[in-house]
Design an enzyme around this catalytic site. Structure first.
Site, PDB file in Angstrom:
ATOM      1  N   LYS A  22       0.837  -1.214   0.000  1.00 30.49           N
ATOM      2  CA  LYS A  22       0.000   0.000   0.000  1.00 30.49           C
ATOM      3  C   LYS A  22       0.868   1.258   0.000  1.00 30.49           C
ATOM      4  CE  LYS A  22      -1.804   1.627   4.035  1.00 30.49           C
ATOM      5  NZ  LYS A  22      -1.541   3.048   4.301  1.00 30.49           N
ATOM      6  N   ASN A  23       1.820   1.303   0.925  1.00 33.64           N
ATOM      7  CA  ASN A  23       2.575   2.542   1.099  1.00 33.64           C
ATOM      8  C   ASN A  23       3.631   2.757   0.015  1.00 33.64           C
ATOM      9  OD1 ASN A  23       0.975   3.180   3.225  1.00 33.64           O
ATOM     10  ND2 ASN A  23       2.457   2.630   4.818  1.00 33.64           N
ATOM     11  N   ARG A  92      -5.289  10.471   4.336  1.00 35.59           N
ATOM     12  CA  ARG A  92      -4.247  11.455   4.579  1.00 35.59           C
ATOM     13  C   ARG A  92      -3.159  11.416   3.502  1.00 35.59           C
ATOM     14  NH1 ARG A  92       0.095  12.662   6.776  1.00 35.59           N
ATOM     15  NH2 ARG A  92       0.138  14.612   7.933  1.00 35.59           N
ATOM     16  N   CYS A 116      -5.657  13.083  12.650  1.00 36.85           N
ATOM     17  CA  CYS A 116      -6.264  11.794  12.343  1.00 36.85           C
ATOM     18  C   CYS A 116      -6.209  10.973  13.618  1.00 36.85           C
ATOM     19  CB  CYS A 116      -5.519  11.098  11.215  1.00 36.85           C
ATOM     20  SG  CYS A 116      -3.873  10.630  11.690  1.00 36.85           S
ATOM     21  N   ARG A 121      -0.161  14.848  13.037  1.00 31.64           N
ATOM     22  CA  ARG A 121       0.439  14.650  11.718  1.00 31.64           C
ATOM     23  C   ARG A 121       0.464  15.900  10.830  1.00 31.64           C
ATOM     24  NH1 ARG A 121      -1.722   8.937   9.510  1.00 31.64           N
ATOM     25  NH2 ARG A 121       0.265   8.783   8.464  1.00 31.64           N
ATOM     26  N   PRO A 122       1.215  16.897  11.222  1.00 32.11           N
ATOM     27  CA  PRO A 122       1.343  18.081  10.370  1.00 32.11           C
ATOM     28  C   PRO A 122       2.181  17.788   9.122  1.00 32.11           C
ATOM     29  CG  PRO A 122       2.810  18.246  12.266  1.00 32.11           C
ATOM     30  CD  PRO A 122       2.031  16.964  12.432  1.00 32.11           C
ATOM     31  N   ASP A 124       4.459  20.247   8.007  1.00 35.11           N
ATOM     32  CA  ASP A 124       5.387  21.383   7.974  1.00 35.11           C
ATOM     33  C   ASP A 124       6.711  21.045   7.282  1.00 35.11           C
ATOM     34  OD1 ASP A 124       5.451  19.784  10.490  1.00 35.11           O
ATOM     35  OD2 ASP A 124       7.295  20.917  10.823  1.00 35.11           O
ATOM     36  N   GLN A 125       7.180  19.814   7.415  1.00 37.45           N
ATOM     37  CA  GLN A 125       8.468  19.450   6.811  1.00 37.45           C
ATOM     38  C   GLN A 125       8.362  19.384   5.279  1.00 37.45           C
ATOM     39  OE1 GLN A 125      11.416  19.163   8.681  1.00 37.45           O
ATOM     40  NE2 GLN A 125       9.951  20.063  10.121  1.00 37.45           N
ATOM     41  N   ASP A 306       3.922   0.787  12.290  1.00 40.07           N
ATOM     42  CA  ASP A 306       2.779   0.104  11.665  1.00 40.07           C
ATOM     43  C   ASP A 306       2.643  -1.352  12.116  1.00 40.07           C
ATOM     44  OD1 ASP A 306       2.207   2.422  10.338  1.00 40.07           O
ATOM     45  OD2 ASP A 306       3.049   1.799   8.418  1.00 40.07           O
ATOM     46  N   ARG A 398      -9.103  -0.263   4.111  1.00 42.08           N
ATOM     47  CA  ARG A 398      -8.202   0.767   3.575  1.00 42.08           C
ATOM     48  C   ARG A 398      -6.846   0.177   3.244  1.00 42.08           C
ATOM     49  NH1 ARG A 398      -6.741   4.933   7.282  1.00 42.08           N
ATOM     50  NH2 ARG A 398      -5.261   5.095   5.589  1.00 42.08           N
TER      51      ARG A 398
HETATM   52  N1  EPU Z   1       5.621  14.874  11.114  1.00 37.70           N
HETATM   53  C1  EPU Z   1       5.729  16.210  11.376  1.00 37.70           C
HETATM   54  N2  EPU Z   1       5.824  17.076  10.313  1.00 37.70           N
HETATM   55  C2  EPU Z   1       5.799  16.660   9.032  1.00 37.70           C
HETATM   56  C3  EPU Z   1       5.690  15.287   8.769  1.00 37.70           C
HETATM   57  C4  EPU Z   1       5.597  14.413   9.837  1.00 37.70           C
HETATM   58  O1  EPU Z   1       5.742  16.635  12.529  1.00 37.70           O
HETATM   59  O2  EPU Z   1       5.906  17.505   8.133  1.00 37.70           O
HETATM   60  C5  EPU Z   1       5.507  13.918  12.236  1.00 37.70           C
HETATM   61  C6  EPU Z   1       4.138  13.244  12.257  1.00 37.70           C
HETATM   62  O3  EPU Z   1       3.188  14.018  12.927  1.00 37.70           O
HETATM   63  C7  EPU Z   1       4.430  11.933  12.943  1.00 37.70           C
HETATM   64  C8  EPU Z   1       5.840  11.630  12.507  1.00 37.70           C
HETATM   65  O4  EPU Z   1       6.385  12.854  12.032  1.00 37.70           O
HETATM   66  O5  EPU Z   1       4.391  12.088  14.340  1.00 37.70           O
HETATM   67  C9  EPU Z   1       5.946  10.556  11.439  1.00 37.70           C
HETATM   68  O6  EPU Z   1       5.254  10.944  10.329  1.00 37.70           O
HETATM   69  P1  EPU Z   1       5.633  10.541   8.837  1.00 37.70           P
HETATM   70  O7  EPU Z   1       5.519  11.792   8.035  1.00 37.70           O
HETATM   71  O8  EPU Z   1       6.899   9.779   8.771  1.00 37.70           O
HETATM   72  O9  EPU Z   1       4.432   9.571   8.503  1.00 37.70           O
HETATM   73  P2  EPU Z   1       3.592   9.637   7.193  1.00 37.70           P
HETATM   74  O10 EPU Z   1       4.517   9.878   6.069  1.00 37.70           O
HETATM   75  O11 EPU Z   1       2.438  10.529   7.356  1.00 37.70           O
HETATM   76  C10 EPU Z   1       3.837   7.116   6.575  1.00 37.70           C
HETATM   77  C11 EPU Z   1       2.934   5.949   6.335  1.00 37.70           C
HETATM   78  C12 EPU Z   1       2.294   5.530   7.646  1.00 37.70           C
HETATM   79  C13 EPU Z   1       3.408   5.148   8.610  1.00 37.70           C
HETATM   80  C14 EPU Z   1       4.392   6.324   8.778  1.00 37.70           C
HETATM   81  C15 EPU Z   1       5.596   5.971   9.615  1.00 37.70           C
HETATM   82  C16 EPU Z   1       2.191   6.211   4.051  1.00 37.70           C
HETATM   83  C17 EPU Z   1       1.093   6.546   3.104  1.00 37.70           C
HETATM   84  N3  EPU Z   1       1.923   6.328   5.352  1.00 37.70           N
HETATM   85  O12 EPU Z   1       3.043   8.152   7.110  1.00 37.70           O
HETATM   86  O13 EPU Z   1       1.486   4.393   7.374  1.00 37.70           O
HETATM   87  O14 EPU Z   1       2.865   4.837   9.874  1.00 37.70           O
HETATM   88  O15 EPU Z   1       4.868   6.742   7.483  1.00 37.70           O
HETATM   89  O16 EPU Z   1       6.299   4.921   9.047  1.00 37.70           O
HETATM   90  O17 EPU Z   1       3.267   5.847   3.626  1.00 37.70           O
HETATM   91  C18 EPU Z   1      -0.237   2.847   7.787  1.00 37.70           C
HETATM   92  O18 EPU Z   1       0.082   2.283   6.726  1.00 37.70           O
HETATM   93  O19 EPU Z   1      -1.041   2.344   8.614  1.00 37.70           O
HETATM   94  C19 EPU Z   1       0.341   4.158   8.096  1.00 37.70           C
HETATM   95  C20 EPU Z   1      -0.167   4.967   9.007  1.00 37.70           C
END
Ligand code: EPU
Length: 421
Positions: A22-23, A92, A116, A121-122, A124-125, A306, A398
């Site tokens: 999926k990811n 998301r 969520c 999950r902002p 900002d980065q 995950d 999902r």
């Molecule tokens: N974060 C920030 N700012 C940002 C981005 C992230 O503060 O700009 C924080 C988030 O709030 C969180 C942490 O950094 O606390 C990790 O977030 P990350 O951005 O790495 O997660 P993501 O990219 O939103 C993906 C996967 C998730 C998986 C995470 C961690 C996809 C579509 N989603 O999410 O998958 O848990 O990486 O490995 O690739 C799932 O499949 O169930 C799932 C939630």
């Protein structure tokens, strides 16, 4: 809404084929926006999130069709760079179109994903990286509007504060068509990031270092469409591994390698399971007793967040006490109260769950608020005495490709019960 009903007590045995990731599929489908022409993606899992992504691509002006594990995406002409709230709120990961749109159109208007179930999950980065590449970012009426003066991003050195997974993917997609060289430091190292880089390079991009924390991207003028088969889903595989260990079963997971799952395999072995490479897959044999072991979730190559909920189910039957610490998301213990309703003995203090092993779980009606929590409740149902009804199966759909249909031939007593039954 459908429920999943499980009568616990089965020992799982047999072979299960692991679906596409999926990811990996989601950012790859979004990356198709970067090139006109006809793309073909194979080994795409049959999931609600994939469906949402194809709908989003259509809304943006592409043609995207899912059929039997294949998605064909074709693009010609201009795109409407607006990702609306009604789709982003469903998933998301819709935010993954941001990088490709900015690169392609010099502009993107994407609804902010908001909070969520598993945390704030902002993004900002993601935005900080785009700004470093010359984009102007404005937040208005719940949308983020990104505009590139002159239309083309310019290469830049970006240092992420946290190795965000989708953030790294968005920035990689943005940088492939930028003018000049971009470096992303403290980049996410997940296998799905590496896979996206492989896909982008196949499309004509020049990316080096994906899979490490320093990625370098030399911008090119244009990309071309491709035909690509997506890597297997390490989290689906990990979930079946835990199910094998928890039911003292014997499962062969076909089509998945060891490497993406090393951190999970170490912990399964510490818990007493046997995990071996075999042919084109992995064999997992569960045993009793289950030994307690502590887990701390980390970005890859650490133990994946995950897999945290599913592993907690295994620890709930361990002989002794284990500690599970969640460092990636601030609110990913929603399954704990449901597991406790099934007879588990788990206490949460801030980011650590202390799991006191119990002799047995009992079936109950339970409800999940996110994808991996739903999967953990299904695994709990497999080992519980009696019947478990998992509500809000929407979440499971999902991210798991026909989960109950894969479990039933392995010996599970499991069925989907239509919502009004
Ligand atoms: N974060 C920030 N700012 C940002 C981005 C992230 O503060 O700009 C924080 C988030 O709030 C969180 C942490 O950094 O606390 C990790 O977030 P990350 O951005 O790495 O997660 P993501 O990219 O939103 C993906 C996967 C998730 C998986 C995470 C961690 C996809 C579509 N989603 O999410 O998958 O848990 O990486 O490995 O690739 C799932 O499949 O169930 C799932 C939630």
């Amino acid at each position: 809404m459908d429920n999943i009903r499980i009568v616990g007590g089965a020992t799982l045995a047999g072979t299960v084929r692991i679906s596409g990731s999926k990811n990996a599929a989601l950012p790859i489908l979004a990356a198709a926006l970067l090139a006109d022409g006809e793309h073909v993606f194979r080994n795409v899992p049959n999931l609600r999130d994939v469906d949402t992504m194809t709908k989003l691509l259509e809304r943006l002006g592409a043609n995207a069709v899912y059929r039997d594990g294949r998605v064909e995406v074709s693009l010609s002409g201009s795109l409407d760079p607006t990702a609306p709230y009604d789709l982003v709120k469903q998933m998301r990961a819709s935010v993954l179109v941001l990088g490709p749109l900015v690169a392609r159109c010099g502009r993107a208007i994407v609804s902010l994903p908001g909070g969520c179930a598993i945390g704030a999950r902002p993004i900002d980065q993601h935005l900080k990286g785009l700004s470093a590449m010359g984009a102007e970012v404005e937040l208005t009426h719940g949308y983020v509007e990104v505009t590139v003066p002159g239309g083309r991003l310019r290469g830049s050195d970006i240092a992420l504060d946290f190795p965000t997974h989708t953030g790294t993917e968005n920035l990689m997609c943005a940088a492939v068509l930028a003018k000049g060289r971009t470096t992303i430091n403290n980049a996410a190292r997940e296998p799905e990031v590496e896979e996206l880089a492989r896909v982008l390079n196949k499309m004509g991009a020049r990316i080096e270092g994906a899979g490490t924390s320093a990625i370098a991207i030399e911008g090119v003028d244009a990309l071309h469409p491709i035909d690509h088969a997506i890597i297997p889903d390490r989290i689906e595989a990990g979930t079946f591994m835990v199910a094998a260990a928890a039911t003292a079963g014997n499962l062969f997971l076909e089509g998945i390698g060891f490497e993406p799952l090393e951190a999970v395999i170490v912990k399964l072995r510490e818990a007493g399971a046997t995990v071996e490479r075999e042919g084109n897959g992995i064999r997992v044999v569960g045993a009793r007793p289950i030994y307690p072991t502590d887990v701390i979730t980390q970005p890859h190559p650490g133990f994946p967040t995950d897999m945290q909920a599913q592993f907690m189910v295994l620890m709930s039957l361990a002989e002794g006490t284990s500690r599970i610490t969640e460092t990636v998301f601030e609110n990913r213990f929603m399954h704990v109260s449901e597991l406790n309703r099934m007879g588990a003995n788990i206490q949460v203090n801030a980011r650590t769950a202390t799991v006191h092993g119990v002799k047995r779980l009992e079936g109950a009606e339970v409800m999940a608020t996110d994808l991996r929590a739903s999967a953990s409740l299904v695994v709990a149902g497999l080992i519980a005495e009696g019947t478990t009804d998992v509500r809000r199966v929407y979440h499971l759909d999902r991210g798991y490709d026909q989960f109950e249909m894969k479990l039933a031939p392995l010996g599970a007593t499991i069925e989907r019960v239509p919502g009004n039954a």
